[in-house]
Design a protein around this motif. Structure first.
Motif, short mmCIF file in Angstrom:
data_model
loop_
_atom_site.label_atom_id
_atom_site.label_comp_id
_atom_site.label_asym_id
_atom_site.label_seq_id
_atom_site.Cartn_x
_atom_site.Cartn_y
_atom_site.Cartn_z
N MET A 1 -45.67 46.84 100.34
CA MET A 1 -44.36 45.37 100.56
C MET A 1 -45.89 44.59 99.53
N ASP A 2 -45.21 43.21 99.19
CA ASP A 2 -45.78 42.52 98.49
C ASP A 2 -45.84 41.56 99.12
N ASP A 3 -47.11 40.60 98.57
CA ASP A 3 -47.09 39.77 99.06
C ASP A 3 -46.83 38.20 99.70
N GLU A 4 -45.74 37.94 99.03
CA GLU A 4 -45.13 37.16 99.96
C GLU A 4 -43.95 37.67 100.79
N LYS A 5 -43.53 38.82 100.97
CA LYS A 5 -42.90 39.05 101.95
C LYS A 5 -44.35 39.30 103.31
N ILE A 6 -45.08 39.15 102.76
CA ILE A 6 -46.33 39.32 104.05
C ILE A 6 -46.61 38.25 104.50
N ILE A 7 -46.10 37.04 103.46
CA ILE A 7 -46.50 35.88 103.69
C ILE A 7 -45.36 35.71 104.75
N GLU A 8 -44.77 35.55 104.23
CA GLU A 8 -43.24 34.70 105.18
C GLU A 8 -43.28 35.57 106.52
N LEU A 9 -43.89 37.04 106.66
CA LEU A 9 -44.27 37.17 108.33
C LEU A 9 -44.88 36.48 109.16
N TYR A 10 -46.11 36.22 108.09
CA TYR A 10 -47.20 34.68 109.01
C TYR A 10 -46.09 33.99 109.24
N TYR A 11 -45.69 33.30 108.41
CA TYR A 11 -44.56 31.84 109.09
C TYR A 11 -44.16 32.16 109.82
N ALA A 12 -43.12 34.18 109.85
CA ALA A 12 -41.85 33.56 111.20
C ALA A 12 -42.92 34.28 112.04
N GLU A 45 -65.09 45.15 112.87
CA GLU A 45 -64.62 44.44 113.45
C GLU A 45 -64.96 42.73 112.53
N CYS A 46 -65.35 43.57 111.59
CA CYS A 46 -65.17 41.79 110.42
C CYS A 46 -63.59 41.75 110.22
N VAL A 47 -63.64 42.50 109.57
CA VAL A 47 -61.37 43.02 109.00
C VAL A 47 -60.89 42.35 109.55
N ASN A 48 -60.82 43.27 111.56
CA ASN A 48 -60.96 42.75 112.84
C ASN A 48 -60.36 41.49 112.55
N GLU A 49 -61.51 40.38 112.59
CA GLU A 49 -61.32 39.35 112.68
C GLU A 49 -60.75 38.26 111.87
N THR A 50 -60.53 39.02 110.35
CA THR A 50 -60.44 38.69 109.09
C THR A 50 -58.66 38.73 109.09
N TRP A 51 -58.32 38.88 110.39
CA TRP A 51 -56.81 38.57 110.44
C TRP A 51 -56.20 38.10 111.60
N PHE A 52 -57.25 37.72 112.05
CA PHE A 52 -57.24 36.99 113.76
C PHE A 52 -56.95 35.28 112.81
N ARG A 53 -58.20 35.23 111.94
CA ARG A 53 -58.48 33.98 111.15
C ARG A 53 -57.43 34.00 110.49
N SER A 54 -57.20 35.05 109.30
CA SER A 54 -55.54 34.56 108.68
C SER A 54 -54.67 34.00 109.67
N TRP A 55 -54.41 34.45 110.48
CA TRP A 55 -52.91 34.27 111.28
C TRP A 55 -53.36 32.98 111.64
N ASN A 56 -54.72 32.83 112.09
CA ASN A 56 -54.25 31.22 113.00
C ASN A 56 -53.86 30.02 111.33
N ALA A 57 -54.96 30.78 110.28
CA ALA A 57 -54.07 29.90 108.63
C ALA A 57 -53.85 29.43 108.30
N ILE A 58 -52.44 30.66 108.71
CA ILE A 58 -51.27 31.03 107.77
C ILE A 58 -49.87 30.92 108.64
N PRO A 59 -49.46 30.12 108.72
CA PRO A 59 -49.36 28.77 108.36
C PRO A 59 -50.07 27.74 108.75
#
Lengths: 186, 364
Positions: A1-12, A45-59
């Motif tokens: 999946m391209d990055d733009e679509k992944i970002i859209e999923l975060y936004y959704a 554990e760091c990587v799991n935390e990365t997804w959590f932080r990203s979830w909170n940061a995008i958007p």
């Protein structure tokens, strides 16, 4: 999946955003963390935390380069975690070696932190990196951002290890001169 | 400012720069194959010219021929290699120098060939004569061409000062320099033997623990990348003049991993001599290592005039950066792998020693 679509999923606010991020960048982020922590469990554990932080940061954020965005979060998390790890005297990986190398540029450990703002230093480092030849800059960041080993860098760039060592040494020297000129190092 | 502050600040590098640094890939196989093909064509053409020039004056020594061939086969068997086509059917003589107590010896043969001119006549007085070697068979696999994508000849040359600074002021964690030694190769260790040398995995291990934990099929040879382990005799400390005769394992940095060296950067055959700076052995390690990569490593051979001469492999460093010796242009066979080394600098061992003693004492 391209990055733009992944970002859209975060936004959704779709949890698929995390699974897609994991699928595409999990191994990459794990490597970034592992280079710092030298420990698989801590890295995961760091990587799991990365997804959590990203979830909170995008958007609201909309990273233009997702790989670098995730790598930066992972790197910062790994460095935070390393404080605890170092206290327990384990791990460190390439981090210790990189710090040894960078100490050439900083002259002393005297409490200079109070004399400059971190933000300014970050901006100045970015400015410096843009003055360095592209290949030198890439190798420098491979080593000191991603903490890749000299051997890994040599392999990827098709260079001898000694060439990589020399390039790094020359960029560190330039960085030291730059930091002296900017008043960070006396 | 602490190194940690700098490290954290680097963490704020622009996304664009970070992405670019990770996009770089090693040169494609296709490029390398084309480069290797071009190199092969050149070498074949060069060999053809040399052969025509030489006529029938080829040097053959049946005694060493057999020894060398056996040795080569054993080495290859041991490391799981097979002989490339054309190798092994036409054995080449290989110099199997034995111990030297002095750096000079008498000339013993008149049927010696200078591969560059196809003549066995002595060079003009004052010039270093070529090593006693025979011309190359038509075989050359330029497998390490990928190391030279930036500059096919010298890559990124270091200056002599940079090398000396690296040797005499080691970074934290680096081994400390002991001295400059004359070294005789006893044998090349096989990959599995390398893995058993005490301290080797610790020496490389922490950086590669992820790979090894995963139980991958990476061989110790590839694992050690461009390092090779020999059993050697440290014959003489050339700085102090002490006859040491210490037998030990020696980690020598060549270009490319062990497999690549068999085709590219020639390995040393049993009995061959070389000289190099050597580090102290660290606690928990049963090996020593040559220092400064391969930048002050010289093949030592008896030249036509019977003088022990140190020859520098020109593809490894810019010969002009060496502040001693004379520039030469010899292509010779140096090892059991029968691939050529190109020498670009030569200096008598006595002159080299004299220079280093003076230079190191000033720098230290």
């Amino acid at each position: 999946m391209d990055d733009e679509k992944i970002i859209e999923l975060y936004y959704a606010r779709s949890e698929q955003a995390i699974s897609e991020s994991e699928a595409k960048y999990g191994a990459y982020c794990c490597k970034v963390a592992f280079n710092i922590l030298d420990n698989r469990e801590d890295s995961e554990e760091c990587v799991n935390e990365t997804w959590f932080r990203s979830w909170n940061a995008i958007p609201p954020k909309r990273p233009s380069r997702l790989a670098a965005f995730f790598a930066r979060i992972t790197r910062n998390l790994a460095l935070d975690r390393l404080d605890g790890v170092m206290a327990a005297k384990r791990g460190g990986g390439e981090y210790i070696a990189a710090l040894d190398e960078l100490s050439e540029c900083t002259a002393s450990n005297s409490g200079a932190e109070d004399e400059f703002s971190r933000k300014t230093l970050e901006e100045d480092i970015n400015r410096f990196l843009k003055t360095v030849a592209a290949r030198e800059c890439d190798i420098f960041l491979s080593r000191y951002f991603y903490l890749e080993t000299i051997a890994e860098i040599a392999r990827r760039y098709g260079l001898k290890k000694s060439n990589v060592t020399v390039i790094l040494s020359r960029v560190r020297k330039k960085l030291r001169e730059f930091l002296i000129k900017e008043g960070y190092v006396v | 400012m602490k190194p940690e502050d700098l490290f954290k600040a680097i963490g704020a590098a622009d996304d664009e720069l970070l992405e670019r640094s990770q996009k770089r890939k090693a040169p494609s196989k296709k490029c390398l194959e084309l480069g290797a093909l071009a190199a092969c064509v050149c070498i074949v053409a060069a060999v053809a010219v040399i052969t025509v020039k030489m006529g029938t004056s080829e040097y053959v020594n049946p005694e060493t021929e057999e020894t060398a061939q056996t040795s080569q086969t054993e080495q290859l068997k041991e490391t799981g290699q097979t002989l490339p086509s054309g190798i092994g059917t036409t054995p080449q003589p290989i110099e199997t120098s034995t111990a030297v107590s002095s750096c000079e010896a008498s000339t013993e043969s008149s049927d010696i060939i200078d591969p560059t001119v196809g003549s066995d006549t002595a060079p003009p007085e004052g010039e270093i004569s070529p090593p006693k070697e025979t011309p190359s068979p038509a075989y050359y696999d330029d497998s390490f061409v990928d190391f030279y994508v930036e500059d096919p000849k010298v890559g990124m040359p270091m200056t002599y000062d940079e090398v000396m600074n690296m040797l005499l002021s080691p970074s934290p964690g680096q081994h400390e320099l002991d001295s400059f030694y004359l070294i005789e190769t006893v044998r090349l260790l096989s990959p599995s033997e390398c893995a058993d040398v005490e301290g080797i995995y610790e020496f490389y291990g922490s950086r590669h623990s992820e790979t090894t934990e995963a139980g991958s099929d990476i061989t110790p040879a590839a694992y050690m990348e461009d390092d090779t382990i020999y059993e050697v005799i440290l014959k003489k400390d050339l700085i102090t003049g002490e006859e040491t005769n210490e037998r030990c394992y020696m980690l020598v940095r060549h270009m490319g991993n062990m497999d690549e060296q068999k085709k590219g950067d020639p390995l040393f055959a049993p009995g061959e001599l070389f000289c190099a700076p050597v580090d102290y052995k660290e606690d928990g390690e049963d090996f020593r290592k040559t220092a400064g990569d391969f930048m002050l490593r010289f093949d030592v051979k008896m030249s036509q005039d019977g003088i022990y001469t140190a020859y520098f492999r020109g593809d490894e460093w810019d010969a002009d950066a060496l502040p001693f010796g004379e520039n030469v242009d010899y292509t010779v066979i140096t090892s059991t792998t029968q691939n050529p080394a190109h020498y670009t600098k030569a200096v008598t061992l006595d002159e080299l020693t004299e220079f280093l003693i003076k230079d190191w004492s000033e720098r230290r």
